[in-house]
Design a protein around this motif. Structure first.
Motif, PDB file in Angstrom:
ATOM      1  N   LYS A  57       0.832  -1.207   0.000  1.00  0.00           N
ATOM      2  CA  LYS A  57       0.000   0.000   0.000  1.00  0.00           C
ATOM      3  C   LYS A  57       0.859   1.246   0.000  1.00  0.00           C
ATOM      4  N   TYR A  58       1.935   1.201   0.777  1.00  0.00           N
ATOM      5  CA  TYR A  58       2.837   2.342   0.841  1.00  0.00           C
ATOM      6  C   TYR A  58       3.522   2.564  -0.504  1.00  0.00           C
ATOM      7  N   SER A 117       1.045   4.104  -2.881  1.00  0.00           N
ATOM      8  CA  SER A 117       0.768   5.497  -2.532  1.00  0.00           C
ATOM      9  C   SER A 117       1.839   6.426  -3.089  1.00  0.00           C
ATOM     10  N   SER A 154      -1.178  10.389  -4.644  1.00  0.00           N
ATOM     11  CA  SER A 154      -2.454  10.244  -3.956  1.00  0.00           C
ATOM     12  C   SER A 154      -3.372  11.415  -4.247  1.00  0.00           C
ATOM     13  N   ALA A 169      -5.550  12.143  -1.973  1.00  0.00           N
ATOM     14  CA  ALA A 169      -5.992  12.549  -0.634  1.00  0.00           C
ATOM     15  C   ALA A 169      -5.873  14.056  -0.486  1.00  0.00           C
ATOM     16  N   ARG A 194      -3.976  11.841  12.018  1.00  0.00           N
ATOM     17  CA  ARG A 194      -3.097  11.263  10.997  1.00  0.00           C
ATOM     18  C   ARG A 194      -1.674  11.811  11.059  1.00  0.00           C
ATOM     19  N   THR A 234       2.722   4.987   7.127  1.00  0.00           N
ATOM     20  CA  THR A 234       1.534   4.701   6.312  1.00  0.00           C
ATOM     21  C   THR A 234       0.759   5.984   6.030  1.00  0.00           C
ATOM     22  N   TYR A 235       0.697   6.878   7.022  1.00  0.00           N
ATOM     23  CA  TYR A 235       0.050   8.170   6.799  1.00  0.00           C
ATOM     24  C   TYR A 235       0.873   9.009   5.819  1.00  0.00           C
ATOM     25  N   GLN A 274       0.115   7.931   2.431  1.00  0.00           N
ATOM     26  CA  GLN A 274      -1.274   8.177   2.021  1.00  0.00           C
ATOM     27  C   GLN A 274      -1.521   9.644   1.686  1.00  0.00           C
ATOM     28  N   TYR A 275      -0.941  10.549   2.479  1.00  0.00           N
ATOM     29  CA  TYR A 275      -1.187  11.979   2.285  1.00  0.00           C
ATOM     30  C   TYR A 275       0.028  12.639   1.629  1.00  0.00           C
ATOM     31  N   SER A 284       0.483  -0.775   9.321  1.00  0.00           N
ATOM     32  CA  SER A 284      -0.720   0.037   9.522  1.00  0.00           C
ATOM     33  C   SER A 284      -1.176   0.059  10.977  1.00  0.00           C
TER      34      SER A 284
END
Length: 285
Positions: free
Chosen positions: A86-87, A90, A95, A97, A130, A188-189, A192-193, A224
């Motif tokens: 996932k990372y 991203s 992303s 986001a 986050r 992970t944050y 994601q951002y 996560s």
């Protein structure tokens, strides 16, 4: 985070994961002595079924076209976990986001989440956002960790506190594991951002000021939900052992509820109950 910083993060992550994977683990012959640990780029490319040039450009952080199917092959070659995949995605695919400013509105805890904080009397509970900013806690958390009311809101960042407050470092016997697990969750944050420049500024400050943070961050661990067996040593309460359960709170604020439950077959809960009945909040160090 701008595109250049995102691609630099992708490059660092791929290099670190390649260095951790030995030829034996990848099913390749060990061959001659290697100057650096891990697989060579051409070996990763071979395992992923891509050209060495393409993989080299990807690892160098060049702005090239990638597809999910090819990234799946790279992830498989590097034996990435689900969180690591996932990372990777991203960072590879910018992303969508929403980027928040550093001055976003204060988080309002829902009545149900506030009730969890109140009802878990002898389980320390911390709610963070986050960015790992602490936005809620219960009385037990103030006793076991710090009296967060005495810390200005701008300073209530769990990552920063782990590296700046000696109380934390003296409190946790396995402090490095504790810090590593939180950093792996923070990453992970970060992935994601990718459009939020706050992370770039924060990481730059932490890397420049704290060598331990720099060393741990460059290890590129991703998870996560941290799984931590915590051993605390209080000057007055003695040894206390907790198991951390980290729960994601779904909603627009992207909150996380960290619950520290007393380990079974220990006197941890009894000690905390006695301490809270006549003590003062904050780690007695």
């Amino acid at each position: 985070m701008n595109s250049q910083v995102r691609l630099q993060a992708l490059s660092a992550f791929l290099k670190s994961q390649r260095a951790k994977l030995s030829p034996e683990l990848a099913g390749l012959p060990a061959g001659t002595r290697r100057r650096t640990p891990g697989l060579r780029r051409e070996e990763v490319a071979q395992l992923a079924g891509v050209s060495t040039t393409w993989y080299t450009w990807l690892e160098q952080g060049r702005d090239i076209r990638v597809s999910t199917s090819v990234l799946d092959c790279v992830a498989q070659a590097l034996q990435l976990s689900a969180d690591q995949r996932k990372y990777l995605y991203s960072l590879a695919f910018e992303s969508d986001a929403e980027a928040y400013s550093a001055e976003q509105e204060a988080v309002q805890l829902s009545p149900s989440l506030q009730k969890i904080l109140t009802e878990l009397t002898h389980c320390p509970v911390i709610v963070s956002d986050r960015k790992c900013n602490i936005v809620g806690w219960n009385k037990a958390a103030a006793f076991v960790f710090l009296d967060f009311d005495r810390i200005p809101p701008a300073g209530r960042n769990m990552i920063r506190l782990l590296f700046t407050r000696r109380e934390f470092q003296r409190l946790a016997l396995n402090w490095e594991q504790f810090a590593n697990e939180f950093l792996s969750m923070f990453r992970t944050y970060y992935g994601q951002y990718v459009n939020d420049g706050w992370y770039d500024v924060f990481l730059g400050e932490m890397i420049a000021e704290y060598p331990d943070f720099k060393r741990m961050w460059e290890d590129n661990q991703v998870k996560s939900a941290p799984e931590v067996h915590l051993e605390f040593r209080h000057a007055k309460a003695g040894k206390m052992v907790y198991e951390l359960t980290s729960l994601k709170v779904y909603g627009k604020d992207d909150l996380r509820c960290s619950i520290y439950t007393p380990a079974p077959d220990t006197t941890t809960e009894a000690k905390l109950m006695q301490w809270m009945s006549h003590g003062t909040a904050g780690a007695p160090l």
